[in-house]
Design a protein around this motif. Structure first.
Motif: not given
Lengths: 273, 297
Positions: A93-107
């Motif tokens: 998907y057009p989402v960077s690995r940094g964003r993936v980590l950021l999303g998980k971290a936010a939750a």
């Protein structure tokens, strides 16, 4: 940003369904209540209000509990995706690995924030119930809250890095517990032994303060105890806390989350699905 | 612009060569089937196209972009072999996330799940889904937005024949809309008439790249003619045709593709001795076997 928010939303929902949110809140609430019950007796003699005393006890509790909870929530983050086989699709998907980590971290950070608010809130409530002057301790409690989140963020980042390095949830869990033991328990014991052996020499005056600042958990404890005289008095370690200025400890707990996330991203980038 | 161009792609894992000098292309609106046994290199090729793993040598152009670049990823959809999702999420929630990751509204989740026949199960957790249902969620997420290239890894495994037909109908719509499609399978029977071109991969090498008709022609496998003789006339018919085999009332005849018309003429000339003639072309499995074995010899 919608991508990271979407990921965070799903991750939080998963944490709710897997009872993680409930477990973390219950754990925090239980420990906070036990501490308030045990710590409400000896206030008068120390010249501190009862909330400051509670904050001092909560600081000692948070040093152990916040890193543990953060590591427990984060060890599965990447290794779990690898094991379930969900990672390859996510990474197309057009989402960077940094964003993936950021999303998980936010939750995960939101889960931790709720648990801390409940736990610290209960402890504050207990302090107000026995002492009318408890409001004096509110700034210290607020400081404890946000610095606990920074401490949690540091260990979330470290947990993601371990999760990416381990690739398997079982191995990641083992590494996480091992790291907790080393950084939270053995580190201080080791320092204590070294200081005793050194007998007030160069190690104690030159190296020891830096080693305390280098560990996010020690920096967190120093910051909270050094920032408030009442708290330091309540904890009975004003001497030790005064040796290192609060701002230095603050810089350490502020830098750690960034460093831990950089580490996590580095490790995550090396994962080939 | 060509949807996908692979040129002289090579990939090795340790001593094992997964892909050896592979070149192929997919045009917009074209449905290309990638066939091969397990371990032939199909999944490796797809992962390189998606930018999940790097190639050792050769070039890949995905819609004119580098594989794995953000611009390539926004236009490429992927359906992994054995599509997996978080078991705690419902189909609708999982689709909602994928929609958001592509910048679309999560409200599209329902229509997409309806399109793949999962509307009724949308609010159930994926942990309770069957393999076929998970495969449908995989297909639904590949339909998000308007993908220009679809990479589908064994998309019909786990689907029953009816679902498989529905699946190919959806692919037809996408191809008609101009999307290039590369799908893998280990059986020619699964893809047959529903793809425009067939690429056969054997041990990392492209051993065939043609239409089904072209593959059939080039393989030049013998055709079987099955002649039903009038009762009691089987021996006479067999003798007249110099047939190699016979059983009961039917006479079996094997001939090369170019002799077929001549043979049929001679059968027709037998007139009332023959009741019926069945022409059995080489089966799809025969053709696939022919190509995938050719290389290993």
């Amino acid at each position: 940003m919608t991508a990271a928010l979407g990921l965070a939303g799903c991750e939080f929902r998963i944490a709710l369904r897997n009872r993680w949110v409930a477990i973390v809140i219950a754990m925090m609430a239980l420990f906070a209540l036990v501490l308030s019950a045990a710590g409400s007796a000896p206030t008068g003699e120390l010249g501190a209000d009862s909330l400051s005393v509670t904050v001092a006890s909560l600081t000692s509790l948070a040093v152990y509990l916040v890193p543990l909870v953060a590591l427990l929530m984060s060890f599965d983050a990447i290794a779990g995706e690898v094991e379930r086989g969900t990672l390859p699709l996510l990474l197309t998907y057009p989402v960077s690995r940094g964003r993936v980590l950021l999303g998980k971290a936010a939750a995960h950070l939101a889960t931790l924030a709720i648990a801390l608010a409940v736990g610290y809130g209960l402890a504050a409530g207990a302090a107000f119930a026995v002492d009318a002057d408890a409001a004096q301790g509110l700034p210290a409690l607020w400081r404890l809250f946000w610095s606990s989140l920074l401490l949690g963020a540091s260990f979330l980042g470290i947990g993601y890095a371990l999760s990416a390095v381990a690739r398997r949830p079982g191995a990641a869990a083992g590494l996480a517990i091992g790291l907790w033991l080393v950084l939270i328990v053995l580190y201080d014991l080791g320092l204590l032994a070294a200081v005793v052996a050194d007998g007030g020499g160069a190690f104690t005056t030159e190296v020891f303060p830096w080693l305390l600042l280098a560990n996010p958990a020690d920096a967190f404890r120093l910051f909270n105890l050094a920032s408030s005289e009442a708290t330091a008095a309540a904890a009975g370690i004003s001497g030790a806390a005064n040796a290192i200025p609060a701002w230095q400890a603050l810089v350490s707990i502020g830098l750690w989350p960034a460093a831990a996330f950089a580490l996590a991203l580095l490790a995550f980038r090396k994962v080939t699905p | 612009m060509t949807s996908l161009i692979l040129s002289r792609l090579t990939k090795t894992f340790g001593r094992e060569t997964a892909l050896d000098d592979v070149s192929l292309s997919v045009a917009p609106g074209e449905r290309v089937a990638l066939l091969g046994h397990n371990g032939a290199g199909k999944s490796t090729l797809m992962k390189i196209v998606l930018g999940l793993i790097p190639a050792d040598a050769g070039t890949v152009e995905v819609l004119g972009e580098a594989p794995g670049s953000t611009r390539a990823r926004t236009q490429v959809a992927y359906l992994p072999e054995n599509a997996a999702f978080h078991p705690s999420l419902t189909g609708e929630e999982q689709m909602g996330l994928y929609l958001r990751l592509r910048g679309e509204s999560p409200r599209e989740a329902r229509p997409l799940l309806d399109r793949v026949g999962l509307g009724a199960a949308a609010t159930r957790r994926i942990g309770t889904y069957s393999k076929g249902m998970r495969q449908r969620v995989g297909l639904a997420q590949a339909l998000i937005g308007r993908p220009r290239l679809l990479i589908l890894d064994e998309p019909t495994s786990g689907l029953d024949p009816v679902s498989r037909r529905e699946f190919y109908a959806i692919l037809d719509d996408l191809a008609a809309d101009g999307a290039g499609i590369l799908l893998s399978s280990h059986a020619l029977t699964e893809v047959e008439a529903r793809t425009d071109r067939i690429v056969i991969l054997s041990k990392g090498v492209v051993v065939a790249d043609d239409t089904l008709a072209g593959l059939r022609r080039n393989a030049a496998l013998p055709t079987r003619l099955q002649i039903a003789a009038r009762p009691g006339a089987a021996d006479e018919v067999a003798a007249a045709l110099q047939a190699g085999r016979r059983n009961g009332v039917t006479v079996d005849l094997v001939c090369e593709a170019d002799e077929k018309l001549d043979r049929l003429g001679r059968i027709a000339a037998l007139g009332p001795l023959v009741e019926d003639v069945e022409i059995i072309p080489p089966s799809l499995e025969d053709i696939y076997d022919h190509y995938s074995r050719r290389e290993s010899r």
